[in-house]
Scaffold this motif. Structure first.
Motif, PDB file in Angstrom:
ATOM      1  N   ARG A  81     -24.815  46.140 -36.946  1.00  0.00           N
ATOM      2  CA  ARG A  81     -23.593  45.616 -36.332  1.00  0.00           C
ATOM      3  C   ARG A  81     -22.360  46.335 -36.862  1.00  0.00           C
ATOM      4  O   ARG A  81     -21.444  46.635 -36.110  1.00  0.00           O
ATOM      5  CB  ARG A  81     -23.477  44.107 -36.582  1.00  0.00           C
ATOM      6  N   HIS A  84     -22.042  49.860 -35.392  1.00  0.00           N
ATOM      7  CA  HIS A  84     -21.813  49.896 -33.950  1.00  0.00           C
ATOM      8  C   HIS A  84     -20.757  48.893 -33.495  1.00  0.00           C
ATOM      9  O   HIS A  84     -20.736  48.497 -32.327  1.00  0.00           O
ATOM     10  CB  HIS A  84     -23.138  49.661 -33.210  1.00  0.00           C
ATOM     11  N   LYS A  85     -19.879  48.518 -34.413  1.00  0.00           N
ATOM     12  CA  LYS A  85     -18.870  47.495 -34.119  1.00  0.00           C
ATOM     13  C   LYS A  85     -18.018  47.859 -32.899  1.00  0.00           C
ATOM     14  O   LYS A  85     -17.790  47.027 -32.027  1.00  0.00           O
ATOM     15  CB  LYS A  85     -17.984  47.282 -35.347  1.00  0.00           C
ATOM     16  N   LEU A  88     -20.112  47.527 -29.712  1.00  0.00           N
ATOM     17  CA  LEU A  88     -20.375  46.123 -29.391  1.00  0.00           C
ATOM     18  C   LEU A  88     -19.124  45.434 -28.864  1.00  0.00           C
ATOM     19  O   LEU A  88     -19.185  44.654 -27.911  1.00  0.00           O
ATOM     20  CB  LEU A  88     -20.902  45.385 -30.630  1.00  0.00           C
ATOM     21  N   SER A  92     -18.701  43.812 -25.193  1.00  0.00           N
ATOM     22  CA  SER A  92     -18.260  42.430 -24.987  1.00  0.00           C
ATOM     23  C   SER A  92     -17.090  42.373 -24.017  1.00  0.00           C
ATOM     24  O   SER A  92     -17.041  41.508 -23.138  1.00  0.00           O
ATOM     25  CB  SER A  92     -17.856  41.792 -26.320  1.00  0.00           C
TER      26      SER A  92
END
Length: 169
Positions: A81, A84-85, A88, A92
């Motif tokens: 996470r 790859h923040k 992501l 979103s």
């Protein structure tokens, strides 16, 4: 109760049960030996005591392995996470934009994100403080507005183009 707390409680209770069984057998063995009980009976009880202690050791080792595996999996997920923040976050935002384009209400959008995360209708209802029937109806409304037939198509809509097969070297 979280899985981690529930798992810890299970380990404590299980270990306590084995320890109490072993202690009771040891006490019975001690009392039997004072009362002059036959050697075969004492030998059988001693065997049960050894088996209970062995079971306790094996169980504690397995719980230790499971705890270590769980810690490694959580660390891997946190690392993934973190690495790859930005992706992501962008995903979103793109999903929220698509939900808006479909004309979903705030509640339907929340349901959509929870469905994409893999939660069941029952879990969604608990998380949102609604009935399972409400969660189901809002999911049906989401599918109707999006033109999709269910959870699989909803996931595929967002992931299909992202998940390309790896190219062979």
């Amino acid at each position: 109760m979280s899985d981690d707390k529930g798992g810890k409680l299970l380990r404590i209770v299980s270990a306590s049960v084995f320890a109490v069984i072993a202690a009771l057998i040891a006490l019975d063995l001690l009392l039997d030996s004072r009362d002059g009980v036959g050697w075969l009976h004492v030998l059988l009880e001693a065997s049960v005591l050894v088996a209970a202690l062995f079971g306790l050791v094996v169980m504690l080792r397995e719980f230790g392995r499971v705890s270590l595996d769980l810690t490694i999996a959580r660390d891997d997920a946190a690392r993934w996470r973190s690495e790859h923040k930005a992706l992501l976050s962008g995903l979103s935002v793109a999903i929220a934009r698509q939900f808006s384009d479909w004309g979903l209400t705030q509640a339907e959008s929340e349901i959509g994100f929870l469905l994409l995360k893999g939660f069941s209708h029952h879990e969604i209802a608990e998380l949102r403080g609604t009935s399972e029937r409400t969660a189901r109806e809002q999911a049906r409304s989401l599918y109707r507005k999006s033109g999709l037939t269910g959870r699989n198509q909803l996931s595929a809509f967002f992931l299909e183009d992202l998940l390309q097969p790896a190219k062979a070297d």
